[in-house]
Enzyme design. Structure first.
Site, PDB file in Angstrom:
ATOM      1  CB  ALA A  26      -0.917   0.008   1.223  1.00  0.00           C
ATOM      2  CG  ASP A  27       5.317   3.033   0.954  1.00  0.00           C
ATOM      3  OD1 ASP A  27       5.321   3.480   2.109  1.00  0.00           O
ATOM      4  OD2 ASP A  27       6.000   3.518   0.034  1.00  0.00           O
ATOM      5  CB  ILE A  28       2.233   6.334  -2.384  1.00  0.00           C
ATOM      6  CG1 ILE A  28       0.744   6.176  -2.053  1.00  0.00           C
ATOM      7  CG2 ILE A  28       2.407   7.174  -3.644  1.00  0.00           C
ATOM      8  CD1 ILE A  28       0.029   7.481  -1.745  1.00  0.00           C
TER       9      ILE A  28
ATOM     10  CD1 TRP B 171       9.837   3.796  -0.323  1.00  0.00           C
ATOM     11  CD2 TRP B 171      10.611   2.377   1.249  1.00  0.00           C
ATOM     12  NE1 TRP B 171       8.758   3.319   0.396  1.00  0.00           N
ATOM     13  CE2 TRP B 171       9.205   2.474   1.370  1.00  0.00           C
ATOM     14  CE3 TRP B 171      11.308   1.564   2.134  1.00  0.00           C
ATOM     15  CZ2 TRP B 171       8.486   1.773   2.345  1.00  0.00           C
ATOM     16  CZ3 TRP B 171      10.608   0.877   3.114  1.00  0.00           C
ATOM     17  CH2 TRP B 171       9.218   0.963   3.204  1.00  0.00           C
TER      18      TRP B 171
END
Length: 290
Positions: A242-244, A284
């Site tokens: 769910a991490d954008i 990331w």
């Protein structure tokens, strides 16, 4: 005052860890001189341990120092586990050379998962940061700690669960917390302070059990639980779909027309097990330009 030199296992990119931590105004560090002051809480005592890089990514070596002579062994063990210096990142690298992330791991070699300083602090930070842009997220966590925590020689310590549990919601609202977020922080702290939630015990449980227990707490969803496991506990196989940021990194790396949906993320990550946390962190990193 004591000092100890420690060599890590093979490659270890300490400079990236300093870069990541430099985003947090609460962390006292110097990227040029390559050191960070780590706040350590042992029961009711507060200690400061400096970790300084002496070597390179290819040949890592560190100097650990503190003025707390009587707790030297305990502090050294805490720091060793925090930085996970015993983890052979070459094993992780070789695993991903057989996957669709081979180029990514080649470009960002030796990226370690370094744990946040304390389990409670990490949980508070991820609760505060959830669903906020990074700049405002750090603004809120900084206000929280500087208002209710403590400072020793320029090093900030988060408030204890007991201290946070004693606050009124309005005290956080004055810092620009939303009403719900103020409730999440204080109510979760109450559960911890009263012994209904034992973070040390949770940290010993399997990932699935930890997530199952944490999401029962109002204000904690899967993203928060997964990030706490990754950065609080240091677990290696978390993939917060769910991490954008991760979605954007996958869109960029795999040259997709749009951000991948859940099914696409599952399919693309099929080969990453059991090191999905390293994939998450490196994805990331790839969009941070580091």
């Amino acid at each position: 005052m004591w000092k100890e030199e420690i060599a890590s296992v093979r490659e270890y990119d300490f400079d990236y860890t300093l870069l990541r931590w430099s985003l947090d105004p609460l962390t006292r560090l110097n990227r040029e001189e390559r050191w960070v002051d780590v706040p350590v809480k042992l029961n009711d005592e507060h200690h400061i341990v400096r970790v300084k890089a002496l070597g390179t990514t290819s040949h890592p070596c560190f100097e650990v120092s503190s003025s707390s002579n009587e707790n030297r062994d305990i502090l050294l063990q805490h720091i060793f586990e925090l930085f996970q210096w015993g983890r052979d990142l070459e094993e992780v690298y070789q695993h991903f050379q057989k996957t669709n992330l081979a180029k990514l791991f080649h470009n960002h070699y030796g990226t370690p998962i370094v744990k946040d300083f304390h389990l409670y602090d990490c949980l508070m930070k991820v609760i505060i940061h959830q669903q906020l842009n990074m700049k405002f997220a750090y603004t809120l966590s900084t206000r929280f700690v500087q208002k209710f925590g403590s400072e020793i020689n320029g090093v900030w310590f988060y408030p204890s669960p007991e201290k946070a549990a004693s606050l009124d919601y309005d005290q956080l609202r004055e810092l620009q917390f939303s009403q719900r977020k103020a409730e999440y922080v204080i109510d979760t702290s109450k559960l911890i302070a009263e012994g209904e939630v034992d973070l040390n015990h949770l940290a010993e449980q399997p990932d699935e059990e930890v997530i199952k227990q944490l999401v029962k707490i109002r204000g904690i969803g899967p993203w928060t639980a997964e990030n706490w496991l990754m950065f609080g506990v240091g677990r290696e196989n978390l993939f917060p779909k769910a991490d954008i940021g991760i979605q954007n990194a996958m869109k960029q790396y795999f040259r997709l027309d749009k951000k991948p949906n859940y099914e696409e993320m599952v399919k693309l990550s099929g080969e990453w097990d059991p090191f999905r946390s390293y994939a998450s962190l490196t994805l990331w990193r790839s969009i941070e330009g580091a």
